[in-house]
Design a protein around this motif. Sequence first.
Motif, PDB file in Angstrom:
ATOM      1  N   VAL A 241       1.189   0.836  -2.405  1.00 18.20           N
ATOM      2  CA  VAL A 241       0.387  -0.318  -2.670  1.00 18.20           C
ATOM      3  C   VAL A 241      -0.057  -0.538  -4.259  1.00 18.20           C
TER       4      VAL A 241
ATOM      5  N   VAL B 133      -3.945  -0.321  -5.896  1.00 17.20           N
ATOM      6  CA  VAL B 133      -5.266  -1.113  -5.382  1.00 17.20           C
ATOM      7  C   VAL B 133      -6.146   0.169  -4.990  1.00 17.20           C
TER       8      VAL B 133
ATOM      9  N   LEU C 211      -7.773   0.133  -1.244  1.00 18.59           N
ATOM     10  CA  LEU C 211      -6.828   0.519  -0.104  1.00 18.59           C
ATOM     11  C   LEU C 211      -6.329   2.013  -0.465  1.00 18.59           C
TER      12      LEU C 211
ATOM     13  N   GLU D 190       4.641  -4.787   1.687  1.00 23.59           N
ATOM     14  CA  GLU D 190       5.101  -5.144   0.505  1.00 23.59           C
ATOM     15  C   GLU D 190       6.196  -6.510   0.743  1.00 23.59           C
TER      16      GLU D 190
ATOM     17  N   LEU E  24       4.446  -9.240   0.840  1.00 23.79           N
ATOM     18  CA  LEU E  24       3.682  -9.870  -0.263  1.00 23.79           C
ATOM     19  C   LEU E  24       4.675 -10.370  -1.396  1.00 23.79           C
TER      20      LEU E  24
ATOM     21  N   ARG F 196      -2.076 -10.865  -5.868  1.00 23.30           N
ATOM     22  CA  ARG F 196      -2.852  -9.691  -5.100  1.00 23.30           C
ATOM     23  C   ARG F 196      -4.292  -9.654  -5.717  1.00 23.30           C
TER      24      ARG F 196
ATOM     25  N   ASP G 267      -8.846  -5.512  -6.194  1.00 26.81           N
ATOM     26  CA  ASP G 267      -9.513  -4.509  -5.513  1.00 26.81           C
ATOM     27  C   ASP G 267      -9.614  -5.129  -3.790  1.00 26.81           C
ATOM     28  N   VAL G 268      -9.815  -4.042  -3.068  1.00 35.04           N
ATOM     29  CA  VAL G 268     -10.205  -4.449  -1.617  1.00 35.04           C
ATOM     30  C   VAL G 268     -11.003  -3.585  -1.225  1.00 35.04           C
TER      31      VAL G 268
ATOM     32  N   ALA H  53     -10.212  -1.792   4.874  1.00 28.82           N
ATOM     33  CA  ALA H  53      -8.776  -1.350   4.797  1.00 28.82           C
ATOM     34  C   ALA H  53      -8.704  -0.216   5.624  1.00 28.82           C
TER      35      ALA H  53
ATOM     36  N   GLN I 218      -4.602  -7.792   1.275  1.00 25.32           N
ATOM     37  CA  GLN I 218      -4.328  -7.596  -0.386  1.00 25.32           C
ATOM     38  C   GLN I 218      -4.558  -9.007  -0.958  1.00 25.32           C
TER      39      GLN I 218
END
Length: 219
Positions: A23, A26, A29, A62, A65, A70, A73-74, A79, A106
């Motif tokens: 990822v 991130v 996540l 992925e 995406l 993106r 941050d999430v 998550a 994301q």
Amino acid sequence: MSSLIPTDPESLEHTAKAIGFIVKGVPGLHDAIYETIRSVWTDPLMRRRRAKNLEHELEMAEEMLKGQKRLEDVSAKVAKEILEPAMEEDREELQKLWAAMIARLQVGQLSTVRREWINIIKSLEVVDVGILTEMPSVSFIIEANKDSHTQAFIDALKIKYPQTTFSNDLIVLAFHSLEEKGLIKHIVNGGRSVGSECRSFYTYTTLGRTILEITSPPS
């Protein structure tokens, strides 16, 4: 894929970082991945299986995406709500649902999840997913108190899932289950006089549309 999940004695940090690399760091996540893997760390077989599931879902995310911008941050909390049930799923067709949610998270298309949404997705079977995705393209006729919608869906699902066999009874039970979950509703239009046909179809409820949307790849 197996290179990220060593069979030798491994550290929690190593596995979390290896899976988290997919990822691209991130923060939220990655933190959620660490917490999710830690929750099963005491059982070697369980953690390898769950880590493998999670890794595959992240790889699918992925792919979804590609070409999308993106978030930096999430929410680690959101998550984790997704990753914990996702790591339990090893069926490809259902892994795609969790992968889509990870991908949406994301890109900012899934800022929150409700517990009831998660519970519904966890309860779905492959045939349920097939019906939900194929339903808009299939209608059926009710004539002389006998409906033919099951065969229409069997034909559609054979094309969608060529390696899986769906019986008429399984399709009927799946329709009932989806209705009970509040994802679809049955609508009948047309005449009811002797000899007449009555066109009947299923449509999504608001909840059904929501579940279908959040488990579809980001737009």
